[in-house]
Design a protein around this motif. Structure first.
Motif, mmCIF file in Angstrom:
data_model
loop_
_atom_site.group_PDB
_atom_site.id
_atom_site.type_symbol
_atom_site.label_atom_id
_atom_site.label_comp_id
_atom_site.label_asym_id
_atom_site.label_seq_id
_atom_site.Cartn_x
_atom_site.Cartn_y
_atom_site.Cartn_z
ATOM 1 N N LEU A 150 0.801 -1.166 0.135
ATOM 2 C CA LEU A 150 -0.158 0.196 0.048
ATOM 3 C C LEU A 150 0.922 1.308 -0.012
ATOM 4 C CD1 LEU A 150 -2.972 1.216 -0.031
ATOM 5 C CD2 LEU A 150 -2.915 1.010 2.563
ATOM 6 N N ASP A 151 2.038 0.979 0.587
ATOM 7 C CA ASP A 151 2.826 2.357 0.559
ATOM 8 C C ASP A 151 3.434 2.651 -0.815
ATOM 9 O OD1 ASP A 151 2.597 2.514 3.279
ATOM 10 O OD2 ASP A 151 4.084 0.947 3.613
ATOM 11 N N CYS A 152 3.737 1.658 -1.690
ATOM 12 C CA CYS A 152 4.018 1.683 -3.045
ATOM 13 C C CYS A 152 2.848 2.322 -4.051
ATOM 14 C CB CYS A 152 4.499 0.408 -3.584
ATOM 15 S SG CYS A 152 5.747 -0.465 -2.475
ATOM 16 N N VAL A 153 1.821 1.681 -3.449
ATOM 17 C CA VAL A 153 0.543 2.204 -4.343
ATOM 18 C C VAL A 153 0.319 3.631 -3.922
ATOM 19 C CG1 VAL A 153 -1.968 1.823 -4.355
ATOM 20 C CG2 VAL A 153 -0.637 -0.107 -4.336
ATOM 21 N N ARG A 154 0.375 4.141 -2.832
ATOM 22 C CA ARG A 154 0.261 5.565 -2.531
ATOM 23 C C ARG A 154 1.352 6.377 -3.026
ATOM 24 N NH1 ARG A 154 -1.366 3.881 3.533
ATOM 25 N NH2 ARG A 154 -3.492 3.976 3.414
ATOM 26 N N ALA A 155 2.450 5.963 -2.902
ATOM 27 C CA ALA A 155 3.731 6.852 -3.682
ATOM 28 C C ALA A 155 3.261 7.189 -5.048
ATOM 29 C CB ALA A 155 4.886 6.130 -3.276
ATOM 30 N N ASN A 156 2.916 5.877 -5.802
ATOM 31 C CA ASN A 156 2.541 5.794 -7.117
ATOM 32 C C ASN A 156 1.546 7.250 -7.489
ATOM 33 O OD1 ASN A 156 4.299 4.031 -7.586
ATOM 34 N ND2 ASN A 156 2.782 2.318 -8.106
ATOM 35 N N ASP A 172 6.321 3.004 -10.756
ATOM 36 C CA ASP A 172 6.505 1.784 -9.932
ATOM 37 C C ASP A 172 7.534 2.160 -8.979
ATOM 38 O OD1 ASP A 172 6.431 -0.701 -9.025
ATOM 39 O OD2 ASP A 172 7.757 -1.526 -10.621
ATOM 40 N N THR A 173 6.996 2.865 -7.803
ATOM 41 C CA THR A 173 7.820 3.529 -6.604
ATOM 42 C C THR A 173 8.455 2.211 -5.802
ATOM 43 O OG1 THR A 173 6.346 5.504 -7.029
ATOM 44 C CG2 THR A 173 8.054 5.318 -5.002
ATOM 45 N N ARG A 174 9.537 2.241 -5.381
ATOM 46 C CA ARG A 174 10.107 1.517 -4.447
ATOM 47 C C ARG A 174 10.138 2.250 -3.073
ATOM 48 N NH1 ARG A 174 9.348 -2.514 -7.347
ATOM 49 N NH2 ARG A 174 10.415 -2.673 -9.027
ATOM 50 N N VAL A 175 9.441 1.552 -2.065
ATOM 51 C CA VAL A 175 9.386 1.976 -0.837
ATOM 52 C C VAL A 175 10.041 1.369 0.297
ATOM 53 C CG1 VAL A 175 7.882 2.794 1.144
ATOM 54 C CG2 VAL A 175 7.198 3.182 -1.062
ATOM 55 N N LEU A 176 11.199 1.591 0.764
ATOM 56 C CA LEU A 176 12.046 0.760 1.670
ATOM 57 C C LEU A 176 11.635 1.014 3.132
ATOM 58 C CD1 LEU A 176 15.374 1.745 -0.248
ATOM 59 C CD2 LEU A 176 13.732 0.165 -0.808
ATOM 60 N N GLY A 177 12.503 0.146 3.935
ATOM 61 C CA GLY A 177 12.180 0.304 5.358
ATOM 62 C C GLY A 177 11.146 -0.484 6.144
#
Ligand code: NAI
Length: 342
Positions: A150-156, A172-177
């Motif tokens: 969901l963090d990637c979806v929101r970031a996009n 296609d945003t990468r979200v790390l952590g």
């Protein structure tokens, strides 16, 4: 022949998630499990004219055993969601016990299943599942996924709002952590470089903050009626579907997930663990054993961890990753200690 089990299937996430799996051509049996209301949800979905066979179980009459036995993929959106003013960590007191009990069921009845954990706080619930599976000698890091999609979806979605010419589906945003507040680190410098380089420092900071605290927008708008359910169901399904496609031999699928690193034999895990714990974390805090990273999927589950993205991020993102590891090490230790103390 693929059996998917949804634990928490009668909830706000569980219902739309189950609907989507009922429509998925890879799924032959869909087993729904919940402590309430699940017979109604199951009966309703069973009238849909797709070929997926529907089963639904309450705890009585060995319901958990029946839901899990023979399952290939277990997805867990069970537990309580946030209300306004709560952090994900506030959910630990209730959800930790729920996740522990479900993980014990998985260890006993579906020890080879892929497990996707949605229930919050993900940074602590995934370590709980890992500890239970380890205790039962059935832990396979390739098969355990903390759902951070969901963090990637929101970031996009949010970066697309700032783009002059691209829609959300182009990103296609990468979200790390991890998956809470400042542990969420979107790396737009790598994922959306054209948009990112046009932004001022203030705009960059505001975009990152919006991804980190995007869940609060939903909690506030729902005004006491819970947190993200529909966008979460979409995100959980996106990861689940990607995994089913990989199991069915679609090559080179990359998704981000909260993955176990320490002592893991997965390609890239040792490098990721070393980089995170030596370069991104201060030496006083306990090991960061899990981290959200892009992974390559295969029929084995997580085939490779694309850790080198950590070396490529910019200076500001590196700073954010250092803040994330400080919190993550505590969140992970809390989950691990919960099982050690039980
Ligand atoms: P909900 O309250 O609508 O549904 C939860 C369901 O879990 C209920 O049907 C409840 O009966 C069931 N449940 C409770 N104890 C259970 C047990 N022992 N076994 C099986 N089922 C049980 O909550 P909602 O909105 O569906 O959220 C579920 C979880 O997902 C929460 O912890 C929430 O914080 C988390 N979440 C995670 C996100 C992520 O990005 N990973 C995003 C949004 C929510």
């Amino acid at each position: 022949m693929v059996k998917v089990t949804v634990c928490g299937a009668a909830g706000g996430i569980g219902q739309p998630l189950s609907l989507m799996f009922k429509l998925n051509p890879y799924v032959t049996t869909l087993a729904l499990y919940d402590v309430v209301n699940v017979p109604g949800v199951g009966k309703d979905l069973s009238h849909i004219d797709t070929d997926t066979k529907l089963e639904s179980y309450l705890p009585e009459n060995d319901g958990l055993e029946k839901a899990l036995t023979g399952s290939d993929l277990v997805i867990i959106p069970a537990g309580v969601p946030r209300k306004p003013g709560m952090t994900r960590d506030d959910l630990f007191a209730i959800n930790a016990g729920i996740i522990r009990d479900l993980a014990n069921g998985i260890a006993q009845f579906a020890p080879s299943a892929f497990v996707l954990v949605i229930s919050n706080p993900v940074n602590s619930t995934v370590p709980i599942v890992a500890e239970i599976l380890k205790k039962n000698n059935v832990f396979n890091p390739q098969k355990l996924f903390g759902v951070t999609t969901l963090d990637c979806v929101r970031a996009n979605t949010f970066v697309a709002e700032l783009s002059k010419d691209k829609e959300a589906s182009a990103f296609d945003t990468r979200v790390l952590g991890g998956h809470s507040g400042e542990t969420i680190v979107p790396v737009f410098s790598q994922s959306a470089p054209e948009v990112y380089k046009e932004l001022s420092d203030e705009q960059k900071a505001a975009l990152v903050h919006r991804v980190q605290f995007g869940g609060d927008e939903v909690v506030k708008a729902k005004n006491g009626a819970g947190s993200a359910t529909l966008s979460m169901a979409y995100a959980g399904y996106k990861l689940g579907h990607a995994l089913l496609a990989a199991i069915n031999d679609t090559p080179n699928i990359i998704e981000s997930t909260f993955v176990y690193l320490k002592d893991s034999k997965i390609k890239g895990a040792a490098e990721a663990f070393k980089y995170i714990n030596e370069k991104l974390k201060d030496s006083d805090s306990s090991d960061v054993d899990f981290f959200a990273l892009p992974v390559v999927l295969s029929s084995n589950g997580i085939e490779e961890i694309k850790w080198d993205i950590l070396e490529k991020v910019d200076a500001k993102e590196t700073e954010l990753l250092k803040i994330a590891t400080g919190q993550l090490s505590k969140n992970i230790a809390k989950g691990t200690a919960f099982i050690a103390g039980n």
